[in-house]
Scaffold this active site. Structure first.
Site, PDB file in Angstrom:
ATOM      1  N   GLY A  34       0.827  -1.190   0.000  1.00 35.96           N
ATOM      2  CA  GLY A  34       0.000   0.000   0.000  1.00 35.96           C
ATOM      3  C   GLY A  34       0.858   1.234   0.000  1.00 35.96           C
ATOM      4  N   MET A  39       1.468   3.158   2.497  1.00 34.85           N
ATOM      5  CA  MET A  39       2.237   3.362   3.727  1.00 34.85           C
ATOM      6  C   MET A  39       2.883   2.088   4.226  1.00 34.85           C
ATOM      7  SD  MET A  39      -0.224   5.870   5.955  1.00 34.85           S
ATOM      8  CE  MET A  39      -1.540   4.661   6.025  1.00 34.85           C
ATOM      9  N   GLY A  40       2.370   0.930   3.848  1.00 38.01           N
ATOM     10  CA  GLY A  40       2.881  -0.285   4.450  1.00 38.01           C
ATOM     11  C   GLY A  40       2.853  -1.466   3.514  1.00 38.01           C
ATOM     12  N   VAL A  46       1.824  -5.651   3.383  1.00 43.94           N
ATOM     13  CA  VAL A  46       0.978  -6.638   4.049  1.00 43.94           C
ATOM     14  C   VAL A  46       1.581  -8.017   3.809  1.00 43.94           C
ATOM     15  CG1 VAL A  46      -1.331  -7.616   4.234  1.00 43.94           C
ATOM     16  CG2 VAL A  46      -1.047  -5.182   3.734  1.00 43.94           C
ATOM     17  N   LYS A  79       0.220  -6.092   8.769  1.00 47.60           N
ATOM     18  CA  LYS A  79       0.543  -4.881   8.033  1.00 47.60           C
ATOM     19  C   LYS A  79       1.633  -4.145   8.788  1.00 47.60           C
ATOM     20  CE  LYS A  79      -1.479  -0.980   5.552  1.00 47.60           C
ATOM     21  NZ  LYS A  79      -2.735  -0.341   5.103  1.00 47.60           N
ATOM     22  N   ASP A  93     -10.823   5.524   0.324  1.00 44.49           N
ATOM     23  CA  ASP A  93     -10.064   4.776  -0.691  1.00 44.49           C
ATOM     24  C   ASP A  93     -10.837   3.527  -1.117  1.00 44.49           C
ATOM     25  OD1 ASP A  93      -7.939   4.445  -2.420  1.00 44.49           O
ATOM     26  OD2 ASP A  93      -6.729   3.316  -0.988  1.00 44.49           O
TER      27      ASP A  93
END
Length: 924
Positions: free
Chosen positions: A65, A67-68, A70, A87, A180
């Site tokens: 994603g 920001m992170g 998974v 995550k 989102d």
């Protein structure tokens, strides 16, 4: 001063550093990660398999994603077995703002408890302090992919969408806006469970659920966190984010689920393109988008042909267009309005409209139009409405009369009291008419609607002498009902009395008089008195043009009715512009989805059919059928008419199996809806008989045509043109059976009817005269047949286009007759022209083309033009041989003509080859 200021700005811009510096570029890339079509990003800092995070052991990375990252992980502390999703904040995004957002997502998930939202299970931090959280592991596919892979219907897709939207509404109730929403964040498992994921850029609303705080209106980093393809205008502009933002994203998701496309193309992805597309362009209507390959605005990311889109929804283009048109178009476009205030106020409101659509209730996005709400009510209660319609038919008509009369006189106070008295008298009349204390007659039989009508007609004739306006209205309405029931004599009596009363009461130039003229003309057309019908329609048209204006619905009705009479008189060139103008006015005044528009399309289709333009007629009939089904359901007299008309066209296009299926359905539907002796039942019998003739089933065809003729002789005027067409087809059958005397009698009766009704020189009579001449030729009288054929050909050329199939029939008959009289040189050009017309007007595999080619080939043999004869005859033989029914009589004749050709040409080997192909038991 202004120029100096502008120059200063330009200098500043030229010396400014690049906007997309390294840090900004990294953040910008995050905006598009995980967007549809984006390539997975490599992550050098990814955790390797086997890495331990608390009690969880990393198995593999499954997603990235903004920001992170998974990971799929397994619980490894031995307490119990569990597969989870972990995550982990990306170390390269470890700024204070991003870390705060990551922890915010974890807190949001902790506050949400819904079966369709991935649950938060645990959380913590790595040894270096990087935060992570543990969620329910969802093994599924994006909702759009799942639906396409399983070819889900529109109804199934809406049901899955409703489940996902309910999860979004739960988040809103907990003051969380997702921000989102897109297919990759809404997964569907193999067993059909929906899960909403990734609250990474979600935001918490203030407790009053109103606008965000002033310092939160713009994202603090200066970036607009979003996936552009699913972003709302306020996200793109950096304006306030509310629950309406998620409503917009849900609108895009529903659009994509139902159409296979997105409303905007964002393949360039420049900020300018995003703003222009999302904030400026209006989305294409979903029902239109499905007909465009590649999607609206040239979206290459969803490049699917309409047929492929519809196949993924287990339907076809026409059906999907009808399904999306109207309610679903309105629902989706309301969710996609640019201004947040114009969208659904809540996700619940969107779901409520979808529930209303599913239950055939009026959806709020369509407004509150009375006609729309009534149509929805009828669709929900079809059986009850159909049961009540027979009893309430007159009541509804009478109520309409009262409303119309009251509207006309509302502005005239001195007449208001008279109108009230009229209403009371009509109400009393209805009470007396329908209040039957004993539902059975004296003989114990049930009282029928016809008996009620007869009693009403008797009462209105004897009563209400002091109220001529009311009396005329009632006579007019009952007269129309009699006409619809096929009781033409009873209808004529009442309609003529109504016209006389209205003329005496209102004068000659009144809208009520125009109404009576129109209704009486319609009856006269059904009875076959076309000259009188034309006169009454022209008089009604003149009154309505003066009373209502040239672009009124009333004028369109009169134009349409006048065109129908001219059409029946074979004055096609005069009828065509009237039909087209009437259809244009109806579309202008009523929109595309209206019964009068369907009727106008049907009328144009019939005209194009009689002009020999069968492909154009087929397209219009199919458009009419689709619209009538949408408006009236699948079992309605209009739908039966459409099926019958379309079947007749397909018959002439050579698609006879399909034609027979449609005509059989039409006949069954009409018998169920109208009774066995209705004139429309005769139309279906007649058309089905034509197909049976063409399919080589003369006995069945004769039975159907005789039954149709019996009904028509019983309910129509003895000189109605439909009786003449029936006689002509029966005569053709008898002609082929060598019953020449009876066939000649039928032909001559049909000619007399056509000439009496349509004048001495008309196309319909000329067609029958062609058939009669060919009968005389077959009886050995070519000298009598020739002048009759020349007259018929001249009449057809005067009335029809030069390339009409009926003209080809007369050319063919005259050419063959000249051949019989030893005048092959004169026949040559006539037969060649007949072949050309049939090749232009008929399908390539039509047997009628081969028949003309054989006649011309025989002529060319006589003229010793052997190469040309060979070409024509071999084409004919190939066409007949490939029809799948060889040995066919036509194919046998073609072979024998080829044998004759090669013998005359001096090529015995080729003659022998075709002679040997004949069946051993073939007749000489």
């Amino acid at each position: 001063a202004l120029r100096r200021e502008v120059n200063a700005f330009l200098d500043a811009e030229a010396n400014a550093p690049d906007f997309l510096n390294d840090e900004a570029a990294a953040h910008a890339q995050a905006l598009f990660d995980d967007a549809p079509g984006a390539a997975p990003r490599s992550d050098e800092t990814a955790l390797p398999p086997g890495e331990q995070l608390g009690p969880y052991q990393i198995a593999e990375a499954v997603g990235h994603g903004g920001m992170g990252t998974v990971y799929r992980a397994e619980r490894s502390d031995g307490a119990f077995e569990q597969t989870v999703a972990v995550k982990l904040l990306r170390p390269d995004f470890g700024t204070h703002d991003i870390a705060e957002r990551f922890l915010n997502e974890r807190q949001i998930l902790a506050s949400l408890d819904h079966p369709n939202i991935a649950r938060l299970l645990d959380g913590g931090a790595t040894a270096d302090g990087t935060p992570f959280f543990v969620m329910e592991y969802v093994e599924g596919t994006p909702i759009t992919t799942y639906c396409d892979r399983h070819r889900c219907s529109v109804a199934d897709r809406i049901a899955l969408f409703q489940t996902a939207a309910a999860a979004v509404q739960h988040a809103h109730q907990n003051l969380v806006v997702h921000r989102d929403l897109k297919p990759s964040n809404i997964l569907v498992t193999d067993d059909g469970a929906v899960k909403l994921l990734d609250f990474g850029i979600a935001k918490l609303l203030p407790p009053d659920a109103g606008a965000p705080a002033a310092d939160e209106v713009h994202t603090r980093t200066g970036l607009h966190l979003m996936t552009p393809a699913y972003a709302a205008p306020e996200q793109v502009k950096g304006n306030a984010i509310t629950t309406a933002t998620d409503v917009y994203a849900l609108g895009i998701l529903l659009y994509e689920l139902l159409t296979g496309h997105r409303p905007y193309a964002l393949e360039a992805r420049s900020p300018y393109d995003v703003v222009q597309a999302v904030c400026e362009r209006e989305p294409t209507r979903p029902s239109t988008a499905i007909t465009e390959a590649g999607g609206p605005d040239g979206d290459d990311t969803t490049s699917l042909a309409p047929e492929a889109v519809c196949a993924n929804r287990s339907t076809d283009v026409d059906s999907l267009h009808r399904t999306l048109s109207g309610d679903l178009d309105a629902i989706i476009l309301k969710a996609l309005r640019k201004a947040p205030a114009g969208r659904y106020a809540t996700v619940d409101a969107l779901l409520d409209d979808l529930r209303r659509y599913t239950n055939e209730e009026p959806v709020r996005a369509r407004g509150d139009a009375r006609a729309y709400r009534v149509r929805k009510f009828v669709r929900r209660h079809r059986l009850a409405v159909a049961t009540a319609a027979a009893v309430l038919l007159l009541i509804a008509a009478f109520v309409g009369v009262l409303v119309r009369q009251q509207a006309l006189t509302a502005a005239e106070r001195d007449r208001a009291q008279a109108e009230a008295q009229k209403a009371e008298q009509v109400a009393g009349f209805l009470k007396d008419l329908f209040e039957v204390n004993d539902p059975f007659g004296e003989d114990g039989s049930a009282i029928t609607l016809r008996e009620v009508l007869n009693r009403g007609a008797q009462q209105v004739t004897n009563d209400l002498n002091d109220q001529p306006a009311v009396r005329a209205e009632l006579m007019d309405v009952i007269g129309q009902v009699y006409q619809n029931m096929g009781q033409y004599d009873s209808s004529a009596v009442l309609l003529r009395r109504a016209l006389a009363l209205r003329r005496a009461t209102f004068g000659t130039n009144h809208q009520a008089v125009a109404q009576s003229l129109n209704h009486l003309a319609s009856l006269l057309r059904d009875q076959g008195d076309l000259d009188a019908a034309e006169g009454y329609h022209r008089e009604a048209l003149a009154i309505r043009q003066q009373q209502f204006g040239p672009r009124s619905i009333e004028v369109a009705e009169s134009l349409n009715n006048l065109a129908a009479v001219l059409y029946d008189k074979n004055q096609f060139d005069a009828a065509l512009p009237l039909y087209e103008e009437a259809l244009a006015i109806h579309r202008e005044q009523l929109g595309d989805e209206h019964g009068r528009v369907a009727a106008g399309l049907n009328n144009l289709a019939g005209l194009y059919y009689d002009l020999g333009r069968y492909e154009r007629a087929e397209r219009l009939y199919r458009e009419t059928l689709a619209l009538d089904r949408q408006l009236f359901g699948t079992s309605h007299p209009y739908v039966a008419t459409d099926l019958s008309s379309l079947g007749l066209v397909l018959n002439d296009l050579g698609r006879r199996a399909e034609a027979e299926s449609l005509l059989t359905r039409s006949l069954r539907m009409r018998r169920e809806l109208l009774g066995a002796s209705h004139s429309d039942v005769a139309i279906s019998l007649y058309n089905l008989g034509l197909v049976k003739m063409r399919r080589g089933q003369p006995d069945t065809a004769a039975t159907l045509l005789q039954e149709a003729l019996a009904i028509r002789r019983d309910v129509l005027n003895p000189t109605h043109p439909r009786i003449a067409s029936n006689l002509n087809q029966l005569a053709l059958l008898l002609h082929r059976r060598d019953a020449h005397a009876e066939a000649e009698r039928y032909y001559r009766e049909a000619i007399t009817i056509y000439e009496d009704r349509l004048g001495p020189r008309n196309a319909a009579a000329a067609n029958v005269r062609t058939n009669l001449a060919l009968l005389l030729r077959d009886q050995g009288n070519p000298a009598t047949a020739e002048p009759m054929l020349r007259t018929a050909l001249a009449d057809l050329r005067a009335a029809l286009p030069a390339n009409h199939p009926d003209v080809a029939d007369a050319l063919l008959g005259l050419g063959q007759t000249l051949m019989d009289r030893g005048r092959a040189a004169q026949a040559d050009s006539l037969l060649q022209r007949a072949v050309q017309i049939r090749q232009q007007a008929l399908p390539d595999d039509s047997k009628r083309i081969a028949e003309a080619q054989m006649a011309w080939g025989r002529c060319l043999i006589e003229l010793q033009q052997y190469p040309e004869a060979e070409s024509a005859l071999r084409d004919a033989h190939a066409l007949l041989r490939d029809r799948g029914n060889d040995p066919d009589a036509g194919a046998l004749r073609a072979r024998r003509l080829l044998v004759s050709l090669y013998e005359a040409w001096g090529r015995p080997q080729q003659a022998a080859r075709y002679r040997s192909a004949e069946p051993a038991d073939a007749a000489p």
